[in-house]
Write a protein that holds these residues in place. Sequence first.
Motif, PDB file in Angstrom:
ATOM      1  N   ILE A 190     -21.753   9.346  -8.638  1.00 44.12           N
ATOM      2  CA  ILE A 190     -21.553   9.553 -10.069  1.00 44.12           C
ATOM      3  C   ILE A 190     -21.639  11.057 -10.311  1.00 44.12           C
ATOM      4  O   ILE A 190     -22.567  11.711  -9.846  1.00 44.12           O
ATOM      5  N   SER A 191     -20.687  11.581 -11.056  1.00 40.24           N
ATOM      6  CA  SER A 191     -20.678  13.002 -11.351  1.00 40.24           C
ATOM      7  C   SER A 191     -20.496  13.193 -12.853  1.00 40.24           C
ATOM      8  O   SER A 191     -19.482  12.778 -13.417  1.00 40.24           O
ATOM      9  N   PHE A 192     -21.467  13.831 -13.496  1.00 44.02           N
ATOM     10  CA  PHE A 192     -21.413  14.090 -14.931  1.00 44.02           C
ATOM     11  C   PHE A 192     -20.755  15.436 -15.183  1.00 44.02           C
ATOM     12  O   PHE A 192     -21.045  16.413 -14.507  1.00 44.02           O
ATOM     13  N   TYR A 240     -18.361  12.936 -20.668  1.00 43.51           N
ATOM     14  CA  TYR A 240     -17.516  12.479 -19.576  1.00 43.51           C
ATOM     15  C   TYR A 240     -18.282  12.408 -18.270  1.00 43.51           C
ATOM     16  O   TYR A 240     -19.171  13.212 -18.012  1.00 43.51           O
ATOM     17  N   LEU A 241     -17.890  11.431 -17.449  1.00 41.29           N
ATOM     18  CA  LEU A 241     -18.436  11.319 -16.107  1.00 41.29           C
ATOM     19  C   LEU A 241     -17.394  10.697 -15.196  1.00 41.29           C
ATOM     20  O   LEU A 241     -16.417  10.106 -15.657  1.00 41.29           O
ATOM     21  N   GLN A 242     -17.598  10.867 -13.904  1.00 43.22           N
ATOM     22  CA  GLN A 242     -16.698  10.282 -12.910  1.00 43.22           C
ATOM     23  C   GLN A 242     -17.508   9.362 -12.017  1.00 43.22           C
ATOM     24  O   GLN A 242     -18.618   9.713 -11.613  1.00 43.22           O
ATOM     25  N   ILE A 243     -16.963   8.195 -11.724  1.00 39.43           N
ATOM     26  CA  ILE A 243     -17.586   7.303 -10.755  1.00 39.43           C
ATOM     27  C   ILE A 243     -16.597   7.060  -9.626  1.00 39.43           C
ATOM     28  O   ILE A 243     -15.381   7.064  -9.840  1.00 39.43           O
ATOM     29  N   SER A 244     -17.130   6.892  -8.433  1.00 37.70           N
ATOM     30  CA  SER A 244     -16.313   6.597  -7.259  1.00 37.70           C
ATOM     31  C   SER A 244     -16.602   5.170  -6.838  1.00 37.70           C
ATOM     32  O   SER A 244     -17.771   4.764  -6.761  1.00 37.70           O
ATOM     33  N   LEU A 245     -15.537   4.432  -6.547  1.00 32.84           N
ATOM     34  CA  LEU A 245     -15.669   3.004  -6.281  1.00 32.84           C
ATOM     35  C   LEU A 245     -15.246   2.647  -4.860  1.00 32.84           C
ATOM     36  O   LEU A 245     -14.378   3.296  -4.275  1.00 32.84           O
ATOM     37  N   ALA A 292      -8.918   8.767 -12.130  1.00 28.41           N
ATOM     38  CA  ALA A 292      -9.118  10.213 -12.049  1.00 28.41           C
ATOM     39  C   ALA A 292      -7.865  10.907 -11.537  1.00 28.41           C
ATOM     40  O   ALA A 292      -7.195  10.412 -10.630  1.00 28.41           O
ATOM     41  N   GLY A 293      -7.579  12.046 -12.135  1.00 23.81           N
ATOM     42  CA  GLY A 293      -6.499  12.899 -11.656  1.00 23.81           C
ATOM     43  C   GLY A 293      -7.048  13.822 -10.581  1.00 23.81           C
ATOM     44  O   GLY A 293      -8.178  13.679 -10.131  1.00 23.81           O
ATOM     45  N   GLY A 294      -6.250  14.788 -10.202  1.00 24.58           N
ATOM     46  CA  GLY A 294      -6.698  15.734  -9.187  1.00 24.58           C
ATOM     47  C   GLY A 294      -7.712  16.719  -9.737  1.00 24.58           C
ATOM     48  O   GLY A 294      -7.803  16.936 -10.933  1.00 24.58           O
ATOM     49  N   GLY A 295      -8.476  17.304  -8.857  1.00 28.25           N
ATOM     50  CA  GLY A 295      -9.455  18.312  -9.245  1.00 28.25           C
ATOM     51  C   GLY A 295     -10.748  17.715  -9.754  1.00 28.25           C
ATOM     52  O   GLY A 295     -10.919  16.509  -9.823  1.00 28.25           O
ATOM     53  N   GLN A 353     -15.311  18.481 -14.219  1.00 25.58           N
ATOM     54  CA  GLN A 353     -15.938  19.613 -14.908  1.00 25.58           C
ATOM     55  C   GLN A 353     -14.936  20.724 -15.189  1.00 25.58           C
ATOM     56  O   GLN A 353     -15.022  21.410 -16.196  1.00 25.58           O
ATOM     57  N   ASP A 354     -13.980  20.914 -14.278  1.00 25.66           N
ATOM     58  CA  ASP A 354     -13.000  21.990 -14.437  1.00 25.66           C
ATOM     59  C   ASP A 354     -11.958  21.674 -15.501  1.00 25.66           C
ATOM     60  O   ASP A 354     -11.230  22.554 -15.944  1.00 25.66           O
ATOM     61  N   ARG A 355     -11.869  20.421 -15.926  1.00 32.39           N
ATOM     62  CA  ARG A 355     -10.860  20.019 -16.912  1.00 32.39           C
ATOM     63  C   ARG A 355     -11.360  20.157 -18.346  1.00 32.39           C
ATOM     64  O   ARG A 355     -10.573  20.097 -19.283  1.00 32.39           O
TER      65      ARG A 355
END
Length: 153
Positions: free
Chosen positions: A61-63, A77-82, A111-114, A117-119
């Motif tokens: 998980i990445s916030f 926003y956060l990203q999860i990997s499945l 999720a798109g590329g990159g 946090q950078d978006r």
Amino acid sequence: MSRKQPEQNPQPVQKIWLQYAKRSVARFASHRDFSRVFQRALRRAGVPMAYSSGFHPHPRISFAQAVPTGAASEAEYLQISLSQTVDPEKLVEALNDSLPRDFRVLKAVEAGGGKLQDRIEASNWDCKIPVETDRAALENAVREFLSRDEVLV
């Protein structure tokens, strides 16, 4: 004597970006509190999380950023990997069924590329000022703030 290395977990098969809201009394939960609540909701919802490797694996998980404690938010926003592919719309429904009522997942997309946090390019903040505030002092403070070339957060 050498230690045996732990088994390596496979790479994620899908990454999802989630937009969530912290509303009402949930705004008083710290970032760490929300992180624990969210991890529990993922388990309750049966989300097939991908885990890091090593001796103490964690869900991936990445916030994007931490909202300050005490601030409500409609766009965190956060990203999860499945470890398995899921339908983003069904994921939103499952998570909202598992989260406390003042935490809401608003949107999920692949999720798109990159890095997420950078978006993030900007944040909009609404501040409520008490009626008894000295208007001239407030206007001077706002003018000084807006005159800066940059404001580090």
